[in-house]
Write a protein that holds these residues in place. Sequence first.
Motif, PDB file in Angstrom:
ATOM      1  N   ARG A  23       0.829  -1.208   0.000  1.00  0.00           N
ATOM      2  CA  ARG A  23       0.000   0.000   0.000  1.00  0.00           C
ATOM      3  C   ARG A  23       0.861   1.255   0.000  1.00  0.00           C
ATOM      4  NH1 ARG A  23      -1.904   3.860   3.109  1.00  0.00           N
ATOM      5  NH2 ARG A  23      -0.710   3.189   4.920  1.00  0.00           N
ATOM      6  N   ARG A  24       1.910   1.248   0.821  1.00  0.00           N
ATOM      7  CA  ARG A  24       2.755   2.442   0.914  1.00  0.00           C
ATOM      8  C   ARG A  24       3.612   2.628  -0.335  1.00  0.00           C
ATOM      9  NH1 ARG A  24       4.310   3.906   7.114  1.00  0.00           N
ATOM     10  NH2 ARG A  24       2.478   2.963   8.130  1.00  0.00           N
ATOM     11  N   ALA A  27       1.355   4.116  -3.009  1.00  0.00           N
ATOM     12  CA  ALA A  27       1.077   5.528  -2.764  1.00  0.00           C
ATOM     13  C   ALA A  27       2.256   6.409  -3.156  1.00  0.00           C
ATOM     14  CB  ALA A  27       0.733   5.745  -1.291  1.00  0.00           C
ATOM     15  N   GLY A 353       2.728  12.660   0.174  1.00  0.00           N
ATOM     16  CA  GLY A 353       1.462  12.021  -0.177  1.00  0.00           C
ATOM     17  C   GLY A 353       0.696  12.793  -1.225  1.00  0.00           C
ATOM     18  N   ASP A 355      -2.263  12.386  -1.906  1.00  0.00           N
ATOM     19  CA  ASP A 355      -3.623  12.651  -1.430  1.00  0.00           C
ATOM     20  C   ASP A 355      -3.732  14.002  -0.723  1.00  0.00           C
ATOM     21  OD1 ASP A 355      -1.969  11.727   0.567  1.00  0.00           O
ATOM     22  OD2 ASP A 355      -3.563  10.701   1.655  1.00  0.00           O
TER      23      ASP A 355
END
Length: 685
Positions: A23-24, A27, A353, A355
């Motif tokens: 997941r990391r 990202a 990030g 996001d």
Amino acid sequence: MLISHAWLEEISGIDADAREVARRLTARGLTVDAIAEAGDDRVLDVDVPANRPDALGHRGVAREVAAAFGRSPLPKPAVREPGLRGIEVAIEAPDLCRRYTASIVRGVRVAPSPPWVVARLEACGLRSINNVVDASNLVMLELGQPVHFFDLARLTGGVLRVRPAFAAEALVTLDGVSRTLDAGTIVIADGARGVALGGIMGGDETQITAETRDVLIEAAWFQPAAVRRAARKLGLVTDASQRFERGADPEAPPAAQALAVRLLETIAGGRGEPGIVDAYPAPFPARSLAVRLPRVALLLGYAPGSAESEEALRALDLRPTPTAEGFEVEVPSWRVDLTREADLVEEIGRHLGYDRIPSHVPATPPPASGLRTFTSLNERARDRLAALGFSEAFNYAMIAAGDDDAFVAPGLPPSMPLSNPIAETLGVLRRALTPGLVQAAALNVRRGLADVRLFEAGHVFLARGAAELPDEPLRLAFAWHGAGRPRHWSEPSREVEAYDAIGLVEDLLALASDTGRFTQMASDLRGLHPGRRTAWIDADGRTAAWCGALHPDLAARLDVQGPLYVGEIDLGVASAHAAARPAYRAIARVPSITRDLSIVLSPGAPAGSVLTVLAAVPAPAPAEILWIDRYEGPPLDAGEAAMTLRVILQPLERTLTDDEAEAFRSRLVAALATVPGARLRRIDT
């Protein structure tokens, strides 16, 4: 690339679930496409971007994992210092090889690898060969730096020379194939002959065998473009060439030597000679870049702040030094993708990030583009075709030589050949979209799909001067087979006809052009049925569009039953005749006036030429001219056709007098006399 989770843990020291690691990484831009079991290990399938060669090894990915989990950058791996005697290295082509290192391990015993080595290689998609060869693959998978092992006893002269290949030089590679080289290929040679292709594959004569006892280890930096060009030329793409051609770390060879020696000592019982030979005549200079905090805020769309930006750069081992506007950073040798300030801004955004980047509507609308009409026609035409039940196709821009000859105008320059085609049937650039659509439609028909409607928008490539780039006009093409309209129980179905294709072309041209500016005439394309082919020509003689039924010979060759209609529109020519912006016109308050003209056309005379001439006659009111009837047979001569034209005059404010209507009809008759092959029909015919 397949990455072992256990191996990542070993290098980074981070104990985390494989799914969280995936997941990391995802990202941060290293997308993990899948996670698979491999015994006690888990394997991450990482999609490494083309500009990130540093992530083509476990250590490079481990750097990202450490940064993602907030750990300090990884310590530098151990290296071997220069000092080896007994072998000499000469770089005779410094433009092809900037650094070449060598070390020696004696007394190895070639045998099957230990289970942990086999498991590690298989987890990464490689097959175990033996403990010596496997050691070289472990080095490549860990550091991302390819190494090559020579059987030292098979080398002669005590020297390794890095040079360009001689003209027509031949070398038998590890796969047993004799390959003829050209001057751009990097060759590693001993005192007598070539022994390896630099950056690609070793030679057969010096490979590791069961009798090997002493090993010479090669680790080098080769020029990426040279490796890429040679690998493609030879058709020999290897794990090593894929890494070198993306850009290897020039400081990695000493670390690769140290790891290779340690592995041969551990799993092959060897004994490493002290030191290495390190030929590095022109070291790469240290690189530094500046990044300004206002620029960070501008490009990211938000201001992360000085402390956060510094933390991001430090986590990525960029070693920031504060400046008045931001930071000065040292670019690590393995980050060949960092070349400008915007790259550092991306690194900050990536670490903090994606996001966090806010989304907002632009404060001002984008400026109007001069290509608006052109783009609009492309988009609207594709929307119209999709609404009419056509499916969009995407074909290669490359086709086989001669495939488009029947669909281009006579006298057009020949197709442009590719210097390195990916297949024999994809050897030239297309000059028309139609060949690819015809092949696609024919394939669907042969597989039992009766009704086929396909279209494609794309560029074609027309050769210009020898030193010039080709002209690349944008075209739109369609292929239509089967039902002329959607099948329904309420009426009999019928196959597509020429008038369906003609109507479709005129409908598409009308999206951006005044179709009255084009002359409709018979096309001369050899790929179309002689009696069912039409072209639209503008006043400058340029072809805006054409359509017609596929020639019966081509249809038979493709095993297509029933008519297949194709057409192609030059969006550039069509857009050059853009119609005026639509304007409101009041509803007529008075009745229209209708007059009919009966015309005889000689064999081969295009009906479109009649409409073009008559549409140019000044009218006393808005006029519409339509074909409403057609007749062939006695008392007309063979090949002649009697056509009836209906002229509708629709005044807006007042009723026209009979004299005005008849005067307009007389002008039409006079204009008709100028059309070759057309005459007014007499009552007795």
